[in-house]
Design a protein around this motif. Sequence first.
Motif, short mmCIF file in Angstrom:
data_model
loop_
_atom_site.label_atom_id
_atom_site.label_comp_id
_atom_site.label_asym_id
_atom_site.label_seq_id
_atom_site.Cartn_x
_atom_site.Cartn_y
_atom_site.Cartn_z
N VAL A 110 13.64 6.03 6.14
CA VAL A 110 13.58 5.78 4.63
C VAL A 110 12.97 6.51 3.61
N GLU A 111 11.87 7.02 4.12
CA GLU A 111 11.04 7.92 3.78
C GLU A 111 9.80 7.45 2.97
N PHE A 112 9.95 5.58 3.85
CA PHE A 112 8.71 4.54 2.82
C PHE A 112 7.49 5.10 2.77
N ASP A 113 6.97 5.32 1.47
CA ASP A 113 5.59 5.33 1.45
C ASP A 113 5.16 3.73 1.53
N GLY A 114 3.76 3.69 2.69
CA GLY A 114 3.39 2.60 2.54
C GLY A 114 2.15 2.47 1.82
N ALA A 115 1.03 3.88 2.32
CA ALA A 115 0.27 3.92 0.80
C ALA A 115 0.60 3.64 -0.60
N ALA A 116 1.28 4.16 -1.18
CA ALA A 116 1.73 3.62 -2.40
C ALA A 116 2.17 2.74 -2.74
N PHE A 117 3.03 1.54 -1.39
CA PHE A 117 3.51 0.33 -1.96
C PHE A 117 2.10 -0.78 -1.51
N HIS A 118 1.14 -0.51 -0.71
CA HIS A 118 -0.22 -1.57 -0.13
C HIS A 118 -0.66 -1.12 -2.38
N ARG A 119 -0.99 -0.20 -2.23
CA ARG A 119 -1.56 0.28 -3.59
C ARG A 119 -0.84 -0.27 -4.81
N HIS A 120 0.16 -0.43 -5.05
CA HIS A 120 0.96 -0.89 -5.84
C HIS A 120 0.85 -2.75 -5.64
N VAL A 121 0.53 -3.36 -4.59
CA VAL A 121 0.09 -4.92 -4.14
C VAL A 121 -0.77 -4.98 -4.81
N ARG A 122 -1.57 -3.77 -4.64
CA ARG A 122 -3.37 -4.24 -4.95
C ARG A 122 -3.54 -4.38 -6.43
N GLN A 123 -2.60 -3.79 -6.80
CA GLN A 123 -2.53 -3.11 -8.10
C GLN A 123 -2.01 -5.07 -8.95
N ASP A 169 -4.92 2.07 3.44
CA ASP A 169 -3.45 2.30 2.78
C ASP A 169 -2.24 1.84 4.17
N GLN A 170 -2.46 2.70 5.04
CA GLN A 170 -1.41 2.60 5.68
C GLN A 170 -1.26 1.42 6.91
N GLY A 171 -1.97 0.44 6.34
CA GLY A 171 -1.88 -0.66 7.21
C GLY A 171 -2.65 -0.81 8.10
N ARG A 172 -3.90 0.48 8.77
CA ARG A 172 -4.61 0.06 9.78
C ARG A 172 -5.28 -1.10 10.08
N VAL A 173 -5.26 -1.42 10.98
CA VAL A 173 -6.05 -3.07 10.96
C VAL A 173 -7.44 -3.02 11.85
N HIS A 174 -8.51 -3.37 10.38
CA HIS A 174 -9.96 -3.36 10.65
C HIS A 174 -10.58 -5.39 10.65
N GLY A 175 -9.86 -5.87 11.91
CA GLY A 175 -10.50 -7.13 11.76
C GLY A 175 -12.34 -7.74 12.07
N HIS A 176 -11.95 -9.11 11.17
CA HIS A 176 -13.01 -9.49 10.80
C HIS A 176 -13.20 -11.30 10.76
N GLY A 177 -13.57 -11.84 11.47
CA GLY A 177 -12.93 -13.58 11.27
C GLY A 177 -13.86 -13.55 10.10
N HIS A 178 -13.00 -13.75 8.86
CA HIS A 178 -13.80 -14.26 7.58
C HIS A 178 -12.47 -14.52 6.83
N SER A 179 -12.77 -15.83 5.34
CA SER A 179 -11.32 -16.28 4.80
C SER A 179 -11.76 -15.59 3.17
N HIS A 180 -10.74 -15.70 2.59
CA HIS A 180 -10.53 -15.81 1.02
C HIS A 180 -10.26 -16.48 0.09
N GLY A 181 -10.95 -16.70 -1.26
CA GLY A 181 -10.40 -17.41 -1.81
C GLY A 181 -10.51 -19.05 -1.14
N HIS A 182 -9.77 -19.91 -2.45
CA HIS A 182 -9.38 -21.22 -1.51
C HIS A 182 -7.53 -21.58 -1.95
#
Length: 311
Positions: free
Chosen positions: A174-187, A277-290
């Motif tokens: 379906v030609e989904f643009d993952g980078a654009a979706f991630h960018r819009h989520v962050r906005q 933006d492509q959903g590649r994972v760079h893991g490290h253990g921490h958490s954010h927010g409350h």
Amino acid sequence: MCRVVDLRQAVLAKNDASALELREHLAARGTVEVNLLSSPGSGKTALLERLLSRAVAAGIAVAAITADLATENDARRLARAGAPVKQVLTDGLCHLEAGMLRGHLDGWLPRDTRVLFVENVGNLVCPASYDIGESLRIVLGSVTEGEDKPLKYPTAFGLVHLVVITKTDIAEAVEFDGAAFHRHVRQVNPGVPVLETSARTGAGVDELLAFVLAHADGAPVHRPVLARQHERHLRHRHADEDAHGPHEDRHGDQGHDLDLDLDLDQGLDQGHDHGDDQGRVHGHGHSHGHSDDQGPGRPAPSAARGTAEAP
């Protein structure tokens, strides 16, 4: 003398009270409520069926309530997973409300339930404004819906602890643009984790279950920026903000994905990660927010509606 009364705020305040009462009730019995939001046809029911099946196979006590305007189709599908399932018919109402949900839980929800999944009515408008007593809110968006969904529905995407992309097995077709979706989520919700899934292949299901169980075990979750704005304007102030000021997102405009290695029998790696933006994972253990004890959404009224239990 004429007095102007904001009826919407009065109605929302009533739901606020019901949601707080339900949240405290569930917390006291050790149950975490997860509110699942999405458009119709996003694959929410298919993914939830996979999720319930995985939990049941691992011996985790889960249950599900699914809400629709009519039919018991979704409850029948979910019941195949082997978990307790109940259908709520909203009689035309486009969302669930806290008082309505509480009425259907009393006397039905098994005492040992660790996680209660609530599949809200398929709609990204009305349900986004109503707190139903959840402690975890997740929005799902499918690759077939377009990359601009977060921008079109900023409240739905801005008030959640996790964004889930569904149907990724057909993303290329379906030609989904993952980078654009991630960018819009962050906005609309800077710093929120994003998880890619496929109910057909099972991709991401274990990671999603791990995320939910980690929260049930007390791991902090991302606190939505939009939720904090709602709190300021709609009287939802938390003790930590009163004492220390608003929480600042330390990650700016970074994309986020999950890296939760799941071993349901041995426990969970509660780390999460920064992704590109492509959903590649760079893991490290921490958490954010409350953790947001008052729930991420903006509350409203209560009304009992019809129900039908799944066979």
